[in-house]
Design a protein around this motif. Structure first.
Motif, PDB file in Angstrom:
ATOM      1  N   PRO A  22       8.656  -9.750  13.696  1.00 41.78           N
ATOM      2  CA  PRO A  22       8.150 -10.552  12.274  1.00 41.78           C
ATOM      3  C   PRO A  22       8.573  -9.890  11.132  1.00 41.78           C
ATOM      4  CG  PRO A  22       6.063  -9.526  13.087  1.00 41.78           C
ATOM      5  CD  PRO A  22       7.071  -9.158  14.224  1.00 41.78           C
ATOM      6  N   ILE A  23       9.009  -8.691  11.187  1.00 41.59           N
ATOM      7  CA  ILE A  23       9.700  -7.869   9.759  1.00 41.59           C
ATOM      8  C   ILE A  23      10.990  -7.773  10.022  1.00 41.59           C
ATOM      9  CG2 ILE A  23       9.514  -5.995   8.501  1.00 41.59           C
ATOM     10  CD1 ILE A  23       6.578  -5.630   9.292  1.00 41.59           C
ATOM     11  N   LYS A  24      11.729  -8.613   9.223  1.00 41.53           N
ATOM     12  CA  LYS A  24      13.205  -8.329   9.215  1.00 41.53           C
ATOM     13  C   LYS A  24      13.775  -6.831   9.129  1.00 41.53           C
ATOM     14  CE  LYS A  24      17.268 -10.924   7.479  1.00 41.53           C
ATOM     15  NZ  LYS A  24      17.596 -11.520   8.624  1.00 41.53           N
ATOM     16  N   GLN A  25      14.680  -6.270   9.636  1.00 37.83           N
ATOM     17  CA  GLN A  25      15.255  -5.076   9.881  1.00 37.83           C
ATOM     18  C   GLN A  25      15.292  -4.398   8.396  1.00 37.83           C
ATOM     19  OE1 GLN A  25      15.458  -3.477  12.730  1.00 37.83           O
ATOM     20  NE2 GLN A  25      15.630  -1.490  11.330  1.00 37.83           N
ATOM     21  N   GLU A  26      15.830  -5.094   7.393  1.00 39.27           N
ATOM     22  CA  GLU A  26      16.162  -4.410   6.144  1.00 39.27           C
ATOM     23  C   GLU A  26      14.713  -4.214   5.405  1.00 39.27           C
ATOM     24  OE1 GLU A  26      17.849  -8.611   5.714  1.00 39.27           O
ATOM     25  OE2 GLU A  26      17.706  -7.331   7.078  1.00 39.27           O
ATOM     26  N   ALA A  27      13.511  -5.002   5.870  1.00 36.58           N
ATOM     27  CA  ALA A  27      12.170  -4.821   5.339  1.00 36.58           C
ATOM     28  C   ALA A  27      11.286  -3.985   5.977  1.00 36.58           C
ATOM     29  CB  ALA A  27      11.658  -6.145   5.187  1.00 36.58           C
ATOM     30  N   LYS A  28      11.839  -3.128   6.974  1.00 36.19           N
ATOM     31  CA  LYS A  28      10.911  -2.360   7.718  1.00 36.19           C
ATOM     32  C   LYS A  28      10.497  -0.958   6.856  1.00 36.19           C
ATOM     33  CE  LYS A  28      12.124  -3.448  12.488  1.00 36.19           C
ATOM     34  NZ  LYS A  28      10.486  -3.819  12.786  1.00 36.19           N
ATOM     35  N   ASP A  29      11.296  -0.718   5.890  1.00 38.96           N
ATOM     36  CA  ASP A  29      10.997   0.526   5.134  1.00 38.96           C
ATOM     37  C   ASP A  29       9.890   0.028   4.066  1.00 38.96           C
ATOM     38  OD1 ASP A  29      13.058  -1.011   3.719  1.00 38.96           O
ATOM     39  OD2 ASP A  29      13.752   0.621   2.784  1.00 38.96           O
ATOM     40  N   ILE A  69       3.004 -15.268  10.083  1.00 39.26           N
ATOM     41  CA  ILE A  69       3.644 -14.415   9.075  1.00 39.26           C
ATOM     42  C   ILE A  69       4.999 -13.696   9.311  1.00 39.26           C
ATOM     43  CG2 ILE A  69       3.070 -12.642   7.309  1.00 39.26           C
ATOM     44  CD1 ILE A  69       0.394 -13.144   7.210  1.00 39.26           C
ATOM     45  N   ILE A  70       6.076 -13.959   8.570  1.00 38.82           N
ATOM     46  CA  ILE A  70       6.987 -13.244   8.672  1.00 38.82           C
ATOM     47  C   ILE A  70       7.750 -12.684   7.650  1.00 38.82           C
ATOM     48  CG2 ILE A  70       7.997 -14.734  10.716  1.00 38.82           C
ATOM     49  CD1 ILE A  70       9.875 -16.292   8.745  1.00 38.82           C
ATOM     50  N   VAL A  71       8.588 -11.804   7.581  1.00 36.87           N
ATOM     51  CA  VAL A  71       9.187 -11.040   6.484  1.00 36.87           C
ATOM     52  C   VAL A  71      10.340 -11.312   6.436  1.00 36.87           C
ATOM     53  CG1 VAL A  71       9.406  -9.186   5.005  1.00 36.87           C
ATOM     54  CG2 VAL A  71       7.254  -9.420   6.090  1.00 36.87           C
ATOM     55  N   THR A 183      13.131 -12.478  -7.348  1.00 35.62           N
ATOM     56  CA  THR A 183      13.172 -11.048  -6.641  1.00 35.62           C
ATOM     57  C   THR A 183      14.272 -11.145  -5.812  1.00 35.62           C
ATOM     58  OG1 THR A 183      11.962  -9.669  -5.058  1.00 35.62           O
ATOM     59  CG2 THR A 183      11.686 -12.200  -4.628  1.00 35.62           C
ATOM     60  N   ASP A 184      14.808 -10.073  -5.622  1.00 32.57           N
ATOM     61  CA  ASP A 184      15.970  -9.842  -4.786  1.00 32.57           C
ATOM     62  C   ASP A 184      15.714  -9.055  -3.282  1.00 32.57           C
ATOM     63  OD1 ASP A 184      15.662  -7.474  -5.731  1.00 32.57           O
ATOM     64  OD2 ASP A 184      17.845  -7.118  -6.531  1.00 32.57           O
ATOM     65  N   LYS A 185      14.347  -8.753  -3.086  1.00 33.15           N
ATOM     66  CA  LYS A 185      13.655  -8.402  -1.990  1.00 33.15           C
ATOM     67  C   LYS A 185      13.414  -9.150  -0.971  1.00 33.15           C
ATOM     68  CE  LYS A 185      12.542  -3.797  -4.282  1.00 33.15           C
ATOM     69  NZ  LYS A 185      11.503  -2.930  -4.436  1.00 33.15           N
ATOM     70  N   PRO A 186      13.159  -9.000   0.149  1.00 33.57           N
ATOM     71  CA  PRO A 186      12.727  -9.981   1.047  1.00 33.57           C
ATOM     72  C   PRO A 186      11.331 -10.280   0.817  1.00 33.57           C
ATOM     73  CG  PRO A 186      13.286  -7.735   2.388  1.00 33.57           C
ATOM     74  CD  PRO A 186      13.623  -7.560   0.925  1.00 33.57           C
ATOM     75  N   VAL A 187      10.705 -11.409   1.182  1.00 29.49           N
ATOM     76  CA  VAL A 187       9.617 -11.940   0.765  1.00 29.49           C
ATOM     77  C   VAL A 187       8.800 -12.397   2.291  1.00 29.49           C
ATOM     78  CG1 VAL A 187      10.276 -13.355  -1.152  1.00 29.49           C
ATOM     79  CG2 VAL A 187      10.516 -14.412   0.942  1.00 29.49           C
ATOM     80  N   VAL A 188       7.392 -12.218   1.878  1.00 24.12           N
ATOM     81  CA  VAL A 188       6.453 -12.504   2.924  1.00 24.12           C
ATOM     82  C   VAL A 188       6.010 -13.971   3.018  1.00 24.12           C
ATOM     83  CG1 VAL A 188       4.115 -11.870   3.783  1.00 24.12           C
ATOM     84  CG2 VAL A 188       5.425 -10.159   2.623  1.00 24.12           C
ATOM     85  N   VAL A 189       6.295 -14.702   4.268  1.00 27.64           N
ATOM     86  CA  VAL A 189       6.080 -16.127   4.218  1.00 27.64           C
ATOM     87  C   VAL A 189       5.059 -16.400   5.341  1.00 27.64           C
ATOM     88  CG1 VAL A 189       7.021 -18.164   4.761  1.00 27.64           C
ATOM     89  CG2 VAL A 189       8.546 -16.358   4.081  1.00 27.64           C
ATOM     90  N   ALA A 190       3.907 -16.949   4.922  1.00 25.76           N
ATOM     91  CA  ALA A 190       2.886 -17.336   5.818  1.00 25.76           C
ATOM     92  C   ALA A 190       2.741 -18.710   5.943  1.00 25.76           C
ATOM     93  CB  ALA A 190       1.477 -17.160   5.107  1.00 25.76           C
ATOM     94  N   ILE A 207       4.465 -18.301   0.025  1.00 18.80           N
ATOM     95  CA  ILE A 207       5.191 -17.194  -0.084  1.00 18.80           C
ATOM     96  C   ILE A 207       4.935 -16.075  -1.075  1.00 18.80           C
ATOM     97  CG2 ILE A 207       7.798 -16.675  -0.540  1.00 18.80           C
ATOM     98  CD1 ILE A 207       8.178 -19.484   0.290  1.00 18.80           C
ATOM     99  N   THR A 208       5.111 -14.793  -0.873  1.00 20.24           N
ATOM    100  CA  THR A 208       4.465 -13.720  -1.869  1.00 20.24           C
ATOM    101  C   THR A 208       5.830 -12.604  -1.941  1.00 20.24           C
ATOM    102  OG1 THR A 208       2.369 -14.133  -1.150  1.00 20.24           O
ATOM    103  CG2 THR A 208       2.783 -12.179  -2.353  1.00 20.24           C
ATOM    104  N   ASN A 209       6.087 -12.136  -2.941  1.00 23.17           N
ATOM    105  CA  ASN A 209       6.861 -10.901  -3.103  1.00 23.17           C
ATOM    106  C   ASN A 209       6.285  -9.724  -2.017  1.00 23.17           C
ATOM    107  OD1 ASN A 209       5.052 -10.864  -5.262  1.00 23.17           O
ATOM    108  ND2 ASN A 209       6.034  -9.000  -5.901  1.00 23.17           N
ATOM    109  N   VAL A 210       7.366  -9.279  -1.446  1.00 23.20           N
ATOM    110  CA  VAL A 210       7.081  -8.118  -0.433  1.00 23.20           C
ATOM    111  C   VAL A 210       6.260  -6.701  -1.138  1.00 23.20           C
ATOM    112  CG1 VAL A 210       9.369  -6.764  -0.364  1.00 23.20           C
ATOM    113  CG2 VAL A 210       7.812  -7.000   1.588  1.00 23.20           C
ATOM    114  N   ASP A 211       6.561  -6.662  -2.360  1.00 20.18           N
ATOM    115  CA  ASP A 211       6.040  -5.388  -3.104  1.00 20.18           C
ATOM    116  C   ASP A 211       4.532  -5.715  -3.374  1.00 20.18           C
ATOM    117  OD1 ASP A 211       8.346  -4.013  -3.286  1.00 20.18           O
ATOM    118  OD2 ASP A 211       8.836  -4.941  -5.156  1.00 20.18           O
TER     119      ASP A 211
END
Length: 333
Positions: A22-29, A69-71, A183-190, A207-211
């Motif tokens: 559920p977490i896109k690779q670039e968001a794993k960190d 939920i996905i990112v 935001t230019d970062k991934p987002v959390v989508v519920a 949708i919420t910003n990942v930070d």
């Protein structure tokens, strides 16, 4: 434009692509699975409260499922919505940083607006959205987000204030911005499955910003004693979601998310329902009896319109109790 509009099946496929990861690779960190699970619980609590608000506004039973939920990047999720759709965005001013967004489609806008204006929710197609429908549905979404913010304040034990919600109607997919959020970062989508009475079964997207989502999860982990403040602060970004949380007086030594478990909820009891006419109700008088096709062994317990348990009504002396006979899974529809 019709060639580019995605179907509900294609929207489903967006989440299906993240079924295993559920977490896109670039968001794993930025997020881990433990944090994602807690984010799901936060969303469940907040949207449960929002569903209660919607139920009161529409005078309809509203049932909300447990979120999936996905990112991912926001262009991927917004590119999957068939236009027209409505974005309701709020920015947190105090207590939290970041934003929270609800997205609903054109048909949902029309149905909610019709009920709020005294209709039965039966809308004709093609749907025509005027300023009146847009205003009514926006007010419903505003109140849902407001009640959700209140639930978050109770959950975190801090004061939370939000800016006036911003409504954006996206009419044309070809000309729509697929990055409408700041935001230019991934987002959390519920994704929540929602049923409104017998009228509609659909999905709402939150949708919420990942930070912000990450730091909310870490804050609750810290309150539960699962991580310490020093490690949490090191991981937090410049957009730390809990403002001045090292100075917060909320207790940090509560085990097992006791702070979350202390949130008050309204428990409803339902035996069932029967259909009658308005004329039947007008004839009722004191002393009348009604025959109902239910037994006292099927009392349903609901929280925010969501069934949580089934029980049997028992009376001992002057005390009435309910003996729990079945607990529903939290993903029950």
């Amino acid at each position: 434009m019709s060639e580019k509009v995605l179907t509900q099946k294609e929207i489903d496929e967006l989440f299906a692509r993240y079924e295993e990861q559920p977490i896109k690779q670039e968001a794993k960190d930025l997020l881990n699975m433990q944090e994602l699970d807690i984010i799901g619980e936060i969303g469940n609590i907040c949207m449960g409260t929002a569903a209660t608000t919607l139920s009161q506004l529409l005078s309809q039973r509203v049932i909300i499922g447990y979120p999936k939920i996905i990112v991912c990047q926001q262009d991927e999720v917004f590119g999957s919505f068939s236009t027209p759709y409505l974005i309701i965005e709020v920015q947190f001013k105090e207590g939290l940083n970041g934003f929270n967004v609800l997205v609903i489609n054109e048909e949902e806008i029309a149905i909610i607006a019709d009920i709020m204006m005294g209709g039965n929710g039966q809308v004709t197609k093609p749907v025509m959205i005027t300023e009146m429908e847009l205003s009514a549905s926006t007010e419903a979404m505003n109140q849902m987000i407001g009640s959700s913010a209140t639930a978050m304040a109770d959950l975190f034990g801090i004061g939370i204030d939000i800016a006036p919600p911003k409504a954006t109607m996206v009419e044309d997919l070809l000309n729509a911005s697929h990055t409408p959020l700041p935001t230019d970062k991934p987002v959390v989508v519920a994704r929540f499955e929602i049923t409104i009475g017998d009228i509609i079964k659909t999905t709402f997207m939150q949708i919420t910003n990942v930070d912000a989502a990450r730091d909310q999860a870490n804050y609750l982990l810290m309150k539960a004693g699962a991580c310490d403040a020093e490690n949490t602060e090191e991981k937090a970004s410049d957009e730390t979601v809990i403002q001045n949380f090292t100075q917060t007086k909320a207790p940090f030594d509560l085990p097992n998310l006791a702070g979350a478990l202390a949130i008050p909820v309204d428990l409803e009891f339902s035996l069932g329902k029967i259909r009658c006419t308005a004329g039947d109700l007008a004839k009722l008088k004191k002393g009348d009896t009604l025959a109902i096709p239910f037994s006292s062994q099927q009392i349903k317990l609901l929280v925010g319109g969501i069934p949580v348990a089934l029980g049997e009504l028992q009376t001992h002396a002057e005390e009435t109790k309910i003996k729990i006979s079945r607990l529903y899974q939290k993903s029950i529809k």
